[in-house]
Design an enzyme around this catalytic site. Sequence first.
Site, PDB file in Angstrom:
ATOM      1  N   LYS A 171       8.648   7.339 -10.616  1.00 24.01           N
ATOM      2  CA  LYS A 171       9.575   8.413 -10.245  1.00 24.01           C
ATOM      3  C   LYS A 171      10.805   7.969  -9.465  1.00 24.01           C
ATOM      4  O   LYS A 171      10.713   7.161  -8.548  1.00 24.01           O
ATOM      5  CB  LYS A 171       8.833   9.418  -9.364  1.00 24.01           C
ATOM      6  CG  LYS A 171       7.782  10.186 -10.116  1.00 24.01           C
ATOM      7  CD  LYS A 171       7.160  11.168  -9.164  1.00 24.01           C
ATOM      8  CE  LYS A 171       6.004  11.899  -9.805  1.00 24.01           C
ATOM      9  NZ  LYS A 171       5.077  12.360  -8.788  1.00 24.01           N
ATOM     10  N   GLY A 193       3.095   1.825   0.906  1.00 28.27           N
ATOM     11  CA  GLY A 193       3.930   2.843   1.552  1.00 28.27           C
ATOM     12  C   GLY A 193       4.785   2.245   2.649  1.00 28.27           C
ATOM     13  O   GLY A 193       5.980   2.551   2.774  1.00 28.27           O
ATOM     14  N   GLY A 248       1.215  -2.107  -3.276  1.00 24.06           N
ATOM     15  CA  GLY A 248       0.832  -1.137  -4.292  1.00 24.06           C
ATOM     16  C   GLY A 248       0.763  -1.739  -5.683  1.00 24.06           C
ATOM     17  O   GLY A 248       0.256  -2.841  -5.869  1.00 24.06           O
ATOM     18  N   ARG A 259      -8.822  -8.497   2.668  1.00 27.41           N
ATOM     19  CA  ARG A 259      -8.273  -7.980   3.929  1.00 27.41           C
ATOM     20  C   ARG A 259      -9.006  -8.548   5.142  1.00 27.41           C
ATOM     21  O   ARG A 259      -8.399  -8.699   6.207  1.00 27.41           O
ATOM     22  CB  ARG A 259      -8.324  -6.454   3.935  1.00 27.41           C
ATOM     23  CG  ARG A 259      -7.277  -5.890   3.013  1.00 27.41           C
ATOM     24  CD  ARG A 259      -7.209  -4.401   3.043  1.00 27.41           C
ATOM     25  NE  ARG A 259      -5.975  -3.980   2.377  1.00 27.41           N
ATOM     26  CZ  ARG A 259      -5.745  -2.768   1.926  1.00 27.41           C
ATOM     27  NH1 ARG A 259      -6.659  -1.827   2.068  1.00 27.41           N
ATOM     28  NH2 ARG A 259      -4.602  -2.474   1.352  1.00 27.41           N
TER      29      ARG A 259
HETATM   30  P1  AMP Z   1       4.856   4.243  -8.655  1.00 27.08           P
HETATM   31  O1  AMP Z   1       3.572   4.655  -8.021  1.00 27.08           O
HETATM   32  O2  AMP Z   1       5.931   5.261  -8.589  1.00 27.08           O
HETATM   33  O3  AMP Z   1       5.302   2.851  -8.249  1.00 27.08           O
HETATM   34  O4  AMP Z   1       4.553   4.163 -10.207  1.00 27.08           O
HETATM   35  C1  AMP Z   1       3.603   3.300 -10.762  1.00 27.08           C
HETATM   36  C2  AMP Z   1       3.175   3.895 -12.051  1.00 27.08           C
HETATM   37  O5  AMP Z   1       4.310   4.063 -12.883  1.00 27.08           O
HETATM   38  C3  AMP Z   1       2.195   3.044 -12.833  1.00 27.08           C
HETATM   39  O6  AMP Z   1       0.973   3.694 -12.862  1.00 27.08           O
HETATM   40  C4  AMP Z   1       2.833   2.950 -14.207  1.00 27.08           C
HETATM   41  O7  AMP Z   1       1.897   3.168 -15.251  1.00 27.08           O
HETATM   42  C5  AMP Z   1       3.836   4.071 -14.197  1.00 27.08           C
HETATM   43  N1  AMP Z   1       4.918   3.870 -15.166  1.00 27.08           N
HETATM   44  C6  AMP Z   1       5.742   2.818 -15.246  1.00 27.08           C
HETATM   45  N2  AMP Z   1       6.562   2.950 -16.301  1.00 27.08           N
HETATM   46  C7  AMP Z   1       6.254   4.114 -16.908  1.00 27.08           C
HETATM   47  C8  AMP Z   1       6.746   4.796 -18.062  1.00 27.08           C
HETATM   48  N3  AMP Z   1       7.711   4.282 -18.798  1.00 27.08           N
HETATM   49  N4  AMP Z   1       6.189   5.982 -18.358  1.00 27.08           N
HETATM   50  C9  AMP Z   1       5.195   6.501 -17.604  1.00 27.08           C
HETATM   51  N5  AMP Z   1       4.692   5.898 -16.502  1.00 27.08           N
HETATM   52  C10 AMP Z   1       5.215   4.715 -16.161  1.00 27.08           C
END
Ligand code: AMP
Length: 397
Positions: A201, A377, A354, A37
């Site tokens: 999610k 974000g 991220g 950074r």
């Molecule tokens: P996000 O912060 O919503 O972008 O999610 C990222 C996280 O989603 C990472 O830590 C991944 O380990 C998790 N992830 C991705 N695929 C899966 C899955 N099939 N089951 C559980 N966690 C998941």
Amino acid sequence: MLNKKSVDDINVKGKRVLVRCDFNVPLQDGKITDENRLVAALPTIKKLIADGGKVILCSHLGKPKGEPKPELSLAPVAARLSELLGQEVKFAADAEVVGANAKAAVEAMAEGDVVLLENTRYRKEETKNGEEFSKDLASLCDVFVNDAFGTAHRAHCSNVGVTQYVDTAVVGYLMQKEIDFLGNAVNNPARPFIAILGGSKVSSKISVINNLLDKVDTLIIGGGMAYTFMKAQGGTIGTSLVEDDYLDYANEMIAKAKDKGVNLLIPVDTVTAKEFNNDAEQTIVKAGCIADDAMGLDIGPNTRELFADAVKSAKTVVWNGPMGVFEMPNFAHGTIAVAKALAEIDATTIIGGGDSAAAVNNLGFGDKMTHISTGGGASLEFLEGKELPGVAAANDR
Ligand code: AMP
């Protein structure tokens, strides 16, 4: 189209220029463990020095929650920046950020000098966009430059409040690059335009899915969020990650895709395991046919091929969120396959910040992508079609 004034549009000679940087670097025992950074901030700083500005830098670091925390002082950043720039970066160590040290240091500045203020989050008002601290910051400068994309989705004193009390507010090179790539991709993409969404999610990406369905030619959904779609379509998903409150929403999005003529791709097979563990035994099953006691932790081999094939013809690809639990190497193959597919195509490839940025960099594909966003974000909010307060606050061209 976003058309903000940048450091190339102003004359800063002899002027006091406050630059909001993103110096939120990882520190261990007072040592900077990743200086990306700082390096990324250099082009804007060097340009302002070369143009004869009096360059006053500011940033937050970590979450001191409105009070001075010595371990979150920006002092180590001043020392390292001095080395990187080859000239002294004077550190103004004021607990109140704009205090006696900062005022005296700015007062004594000659053209081309550089001063760094203390962690802006030492002040409680910073994250509340409070008036007093915004005015304090503005009192130090004639011109304001925002080069911190990572906080652009937040309205804080040091990126939004301050602009109310300064006549000239422009963006720096880093910020300009983010606006150009993310803005162009979403609003004026070379087609076919494909978005790939993953991560845990559906709920955290509702607006992204909804907004992108109005823009893309193909939307690919993988990762943990795909199981909500599978269940919504009547599949069995065992103990996979699912958000039952979003089943209707998933079906609405499937209907919207049909309505808009968007090719919506969800996994056709899944790597499952009975335990959330890198060494757990893996079974590959068809999507929506997961055993009651198993969970899906990665996209399967047919899905990897399907997704890789789908992006081959793309001219613009935006990717946010891993395809599986990539932190466990045995379940990273889907994420690696997508990264590899993007690395091989002749298209503008944009990686949201991220996890996907970390995955692409850690897997060694970083230099094969057109743009890796520095803000997780902030880039998501861009993809949601929202106006980012930190961007909106800069003067239009
Ligand atoms: P996000 O912060 O919503 O972008 O999610 C990222 C996280 O989603 C990472 O830590 C991944 O380990 C998790 N992830 C991705 N695929 C899966 C899955 N099939 N089951 C559980 N966690 C998941």
